[in-house]
Design a protein around this motif. Structure first.
Motif, PDB file in Angstrom:
ATOM      1  N   ARG A 642       0.836  -1.211   0.000  1.00 43.93           N
ATOM      2  CA  ARG A 642       0.000   0.000   0.000  1.00 43.93           C
ATOM      3  C   ARG A 642       0.868   1.257   0.000  1.00 43.93           C
ATOM      4  O   ARG A 642       0.541   2.248  -0.688  1.00 43.93           O
ATOM      5  CB  ARG A 642      -0.920  -0.003   1.233  1.00 43.93           C
ATOM      6  CG  ARG A 642      -1.909  -1.149   1.253  1.00 43.93           C
ATOM      7  CD  ARG A 642      -2.907  -1.094   0.100  1.00 43.93           C
ATOM      8  NE  ARG A 642      -3.721  -2.298   0.050  1.00 43.93           N
ATOM      9  CZ  ARG A 642      -3.539  -3.289  -0.817  1.00 43.93           C
ATOM     10  NH1 ARG A 642      -2.584  -3.193  -1.733  1.00 43.93           N
ATOM     11  NH2 ARG A 642      -4.319  -4.348  -0.796  1.00 43.93           N
ATOM     12  N   GLN A 645       2.302   1.636  -3.525  1.00 46.37           N
ATOM     13  CA  GLN A 645       1.271   2.080  -4.462  1.00 46.37           C
ATOM     14  C   GLN A 645       0.974   3.562  -4.288  1.00 46.37           C
ATOM     15  O   GLN A 645       0.729   4.277  -5.271  1.00 46.37           O
ATOM     16  CB  GLN A 645      -0.009   1.261  -4.262  1.00 46.37           C
ATOM     17  CG  GLN A 645       0.091  -0.173  -4.764  1.00 46.37           C
ATOM     18  CD  GLN A 645      -1.173  -0.967  -4.488  1.00 46.37           C
ATOM     19  OE1 GLN A 645      -1.786  -0.823  -3.429  1.00 46.37           O
ATOM     20  NE2 GLN A 645      -1.570  -1.805  -5.426  1.00 46.37           N
ATOM     21  N   THR A 652       3.237   1.190 -11.478  1.00 47.29           N
ATOM     22  CA  THR A 652       2.994  -0.218 -11.167  1.00 47.29           C
ATOM     23  C   THR A 652       3.888  -0.688 -10.025  1.00 47.29           C
ATOM     24  O   THR A 652       5.010  -0.194  -9.852  1.00 47.29           O
ATOM     25  CB  THR A 652       3.263  -1.107 -12.396  1.00 47.29           C
ATOM     26  OG1 THR A 652       4.600  -0.891 -12.841  1.00 47.29           O
ATOM     27  CG2 THR A 652       2.294  -0.808 -13.524  1.00 47.29           C
ATOM     28  N   SER A 670      -4.526  -8.993  -3.765  1.00 45.61           N
ATOM     29  CA  SER A 670      -5.304  -9.343  -4.953  1.00 45.61           C
ATOM     30  C   SER A 670      -5.191  -8.332  -6.085  1.00 45.61           C
ATOM     31  O   SER A 670      -5.641  -8.592  -7.205  1.00 45.61           O
ATOM     32  CB  SER A 670      -6.785  -9.492  -4.578  1.00 45.61           C
ATOM     33  OG  SER A 670      -7.284  -8.275  -4.014  1.00 45.61           O
ATOM     34  N   ASP A 671      -4.599  -7.172  -5.822  1.00 43.89           N
ATOM     35  CA  ASP A 671      -4.590  -6.114  -6.835  1.00 43.89           C
ATOM     36  C   ASP A 671      -3.196  -5.804  -7.371  1.00 43.89           C
ATOM     37  O   ASP A 671      -2.994  -4.775  -8.020  1.00 43.89           O
ATOM     38  CB  ASP A 671      -5.208  -4.836  -6.257  1.00 43.89           C
ATOM     39  CG  ASP A 671      -4.481  -4.346  -5.010  1.00 43.89           C
ATOM     40  OD1 ASP A 671      -3.703  -5.129  -4.443  1.00 43.89           O
ATOM     41  OD2 ASP A 671      -4.699  -3.182  -4.610  1.00 43.89           O
TER      42      ASP A 671
END
Length: 723
Positions: A642, A645, A652, A670-671
């Protein structure tokens, strides 16, 4: 287009703009920058209008229906030209060369001419010889150029220029340093894009190299191996148009990798390019199971080529006397004659083509036997009945006009040429004769044969005596579904057998034909991550390009496959011997210097004798580590991802971990892509979270895998160390 230009060396620094795109603070520099941008905007407008007119003209040509094969071929060519122009809307113009003679040439994705067949080019195609100084000219070797300009655009708008005087006032080892570093600092999207505006000299040298034999390119992480491989495809299709008639095969290491490069391939001539992995090269054959590294290594060895050749040879029929029945009579073909026909049929032919050749010879031999036996019988019958036959002959002559006297077995006891040809045709079409040949020389199936060989210890010991008893046991105990290492064996066996019936072309474009035919011969083959190929996979490649027009790029230090090759010489010896050319990419553009500094001890532990590529850029972000317990892994991984990101919003983030931790991490992440080191090969992200590096190092070829994992980021590397 050649235009006179008053060179203003004072604009050399106009590309030095702030990261936010604001102009330099200096008023003079700001004016120069705005003037240069406006000048290039004017040119881009002209080039775009010309591109649009040409595209509209081609679209009108394509609106008419093709009435014959020649017109359909012409429309295929026009459609390819139209698609090339359509795709060139983005980044149409990206460079300019100002010559010492005052000339100006703009460089772009496609070539454009002004109106008129004999006019000078408006825009030079990046692949054309005239564009090469854009990639190779230096202050030491200006190649007739005074200045190189990189033009940065967004859509149809020029947003910046970077000028590079070639008179020695600026010294750098990079071509278009400002444009290159700006491109490298852009956020990653998860898809590869073209790099024609920022190719470097050592990359361009390889892209434009001769395609007359195997070229093996060694390049460490971030050196642009994939960029070079794909742009070489584009160059070869431009420089050697006839290659498009046979198509170019691009081999990648995985479906994920092919998806990553999918946006580049259409720009390289999609109707003449087939992309695949070694596992997908055989139509309708798919890998159905995983296998151990031990078995993958055993079945990747070159010894299987000779073993399979001997296996197929053993299945050929042995010479013997053949007794065939034709129209109620038996005819004998001697063993010596059969042996001679067999030797002639087998010479240089695969099993099924040899079978067809022998069948044709047998049809002739049987026809000759029938003719000989019947003519002999007629001669016997004629003895004592000459007068009767003469009377019949005179009667038949009276029924025919002069000059058309009949001949044949029923007239003079000899077969006419027409009768012999008719006899051969009837023999060739006879179902009984066909069944006889099928029983004596049956058609064979590659899958059935390979399964028979691999599951039979006696056959394995006979045809692959180099295998130890333990290896024979391991191979023969495998499950029935095909594994990855079986595909090259199937391909070799299918090649030795040949097609029973010639495949019919399907599809409009040559690539459609090629991808549906196992035995298609390509004009050129480009291989990425070539260090992973086994010896049998190299043979698989060579069968598809006997001319050896092959470009293979990879990093021998990133090899993770089960084979034992530690050098390119070992890797390609079985397929090429010493007949190949080596090239090297030495500069790392992707991975920042801060990360590359971590790789030297990893390479040493991997047993490498190579020097890691030299990073040309710094991200100014030091790699970081966080030590945690296994129980803390899930929460720590989520928190770290997190944060990454957030820092790299719009870009990415990728996660790399040991194989045994992937399932647990996928449950909480999952992302983002969560991959093993092997799966991450060839990919890149703005930031990488590397989990349990010691766990990766403990895997087979673990230090090589860790080298791969460390070098996937373009900006930031974080590591979670497990205690």
């Amino acid at each position: 287009m050649r235009r006179n230009s008053a060179l203003n060396n004072g604009t050399a620094g106009i590309g030095q703009v702030a990261p936010n795109g604001e102009p330099p603070t200096s008023t003079a520099e700001g004016v120069a920058r705005r003037s240069a941008v406006a000048e290039e905007q004017d040119f881009l407008d002209v080039a775009t209008a010309r591109r649009d007119r040409l595209a509209e003209h081609l679209q009108a040509e394509l609106s008419s229906e093709a009435m014959d094969a020649l017109e359909r071929a012409r429309q295929r060519m026009l459609r390819q030209q139209y698609e090339e122009l359509r795709r060139a809307r983005e980044g149409l113009v990206f460079g300019r060369l100002d010559g010492l003679d005052g000339s100006v040439r703009h460089v772009g994705r496609v070539g454009l001419r002004n109106d008129g067949e004999d006019s000078e080019p408006l825009l030079v195609d990046w692949r054309a010889p005239a564009a090469r100084p854009f990639y190779t000219a230096t202050a030491v070797d200006p190649q007739g150029q005074a200045r190189r300009r990189h033009i940065r655009t967004t859509g149809s708008v020029v947003v910046g220029v970077d000028d590079e005087p070639l008179d020695g006032t600026m010294t750098t080892e990079l071509v278009g340093e400002g444009a290159l570093l700006a491109a490298l600092d852009e956020r990653r999207t998860g898809r590869m894009s073209t790099a024609i505006s920022t190719l470097q000299r050592e990359q361009d040298d390889i892209i434009r190299a001769e395609a007359t034999g195997p070229l093996i390119v060694q390049g460490g992480p971030g050196t642009g191996k994939t960029v070079v491989a794909l742009h070489r495809v584009a160059y070869l299709l431009f420089a050697h148009p006839k290659m498009a008639d046979q198509a170019i095969l691009v081999l990648g290491p995985s479906p994920r990798f092919l998806q990553y490069i999918a946006q580049v391939l259409p720009a390289l001539g999609e109707t003449a390019v087939v992309s695949a992995t070694c596992d997908t090269l055989l139509p309708e054959i798919r890998v159905g199971r995983d296998e151990s590294r031990l078995l993958a290594e055993i079945k990747g060895r070159a010894l299987w080529q000779g073993a399979l050749e001997n296996y197929v040879t053993s299945l050929l029929p042995q010479p013997r006397e053949l007794k065939l029945r034709w129209e109620g009579e038996f005819y004998v073909i001697t063993a010596a004659t059969v042996a001679q026909a067999l030797a002639s049929a087998v010479q240089g032919r695969p099993y099924h083509r040899a079978r067809t050749a022998f069948a044709e010879q047998l049809h002739h031999l049987l026809a000759e036997a029938v003719v000989e036996q019947r003519e002999a019988l007629m001669n016997e019958m004629e003895e004592g009945f000459e007068d009767i036959l003469a009377h019949v002959d005179r009667g038949m002559r009276q029924d025919h006009r002069p000059g058309s006297a009949p001949t044949g077995i029923d007239v003079d006891g000899l077969f006419s040429d027409e009768e012999i040809e008719d006899l051969r045709h009837r023999i060739a079409e006879n179902a009984t004769i066909a069944r006889f040949i099928e029983a004596w020389w049956p058609a064979l199936d590659a899958e059935t044969l390979l399964n028979d060989l691999l599951t039979d210890r006696t056959l394995l010991t006979r045809f692959a005596p180099q295998l130890s008893p333990q290896e024979v046991t391991a191979v023969s105990a495998e499950p029935a579904l095909w594994a990855s290492s079986d595909i090259p064996l199937l391909d070799a066996l299918a090649d030795l057998l040949g097609e029973v019936d010639a495949p019919q072309p399907q599809g409009e474009f040559v690539a459609d034909h090629a991808r549906r035919q196992r035995g298609w011969v390509y004009g050129h083959i480009v291989i990425d991550e070539a260090q992973e190929l086994s010896e049998m996979q190299w043979h698989m490649v060579l069968r598809r390009c006997p001319s050896r027009s092959i470009t293979a790029v990879g990093d021998i230090d990133q090899a993770e496959a089960a084979h034992r090759h530690a050098s390119w010489a070992q890797a390609v010896q079985a397929a090429f011997g010493d007949r190949w050319t080596a090239a090297e990419l030495t500069m790392c553009y992707r991975t920042p210097r801060e990360v590359m500094d971590l790789t030297a001890p990893v390479l040493r532990k991997a047993g490498s004798h190579n020097t890691a590529p030299r990073a040309v850029r710094s991200s100014t972000i030091a790699p970081w580590e966080l030590t945690i317990t296994p129980a803390e892994l899930a929460d720590a991984a989520v928190h770290a991802v997190r944060e990454l990101q957030h820092r790299w919003h719009g870009g990415t983030v990728g996660v790399i971990a040991p194989t045994d931790r992937i399932a647990g991490l996928l449950a909480v992440l999952s992302d983002v892509p969560v991959l093993t080191a092997t799966q991450s090969k060839g990919l890149e992200w703005d930031a990488t979270l590397l989990i349990d590096p010691q766990g990766i190092a403990a895997e087979p070829r673990g230090w090589n895998r860790l080298y791969v994992a460390l070098t996937r980021c373009t900006q930031e590397l974080g590591q979670l160390i497990l205690t």
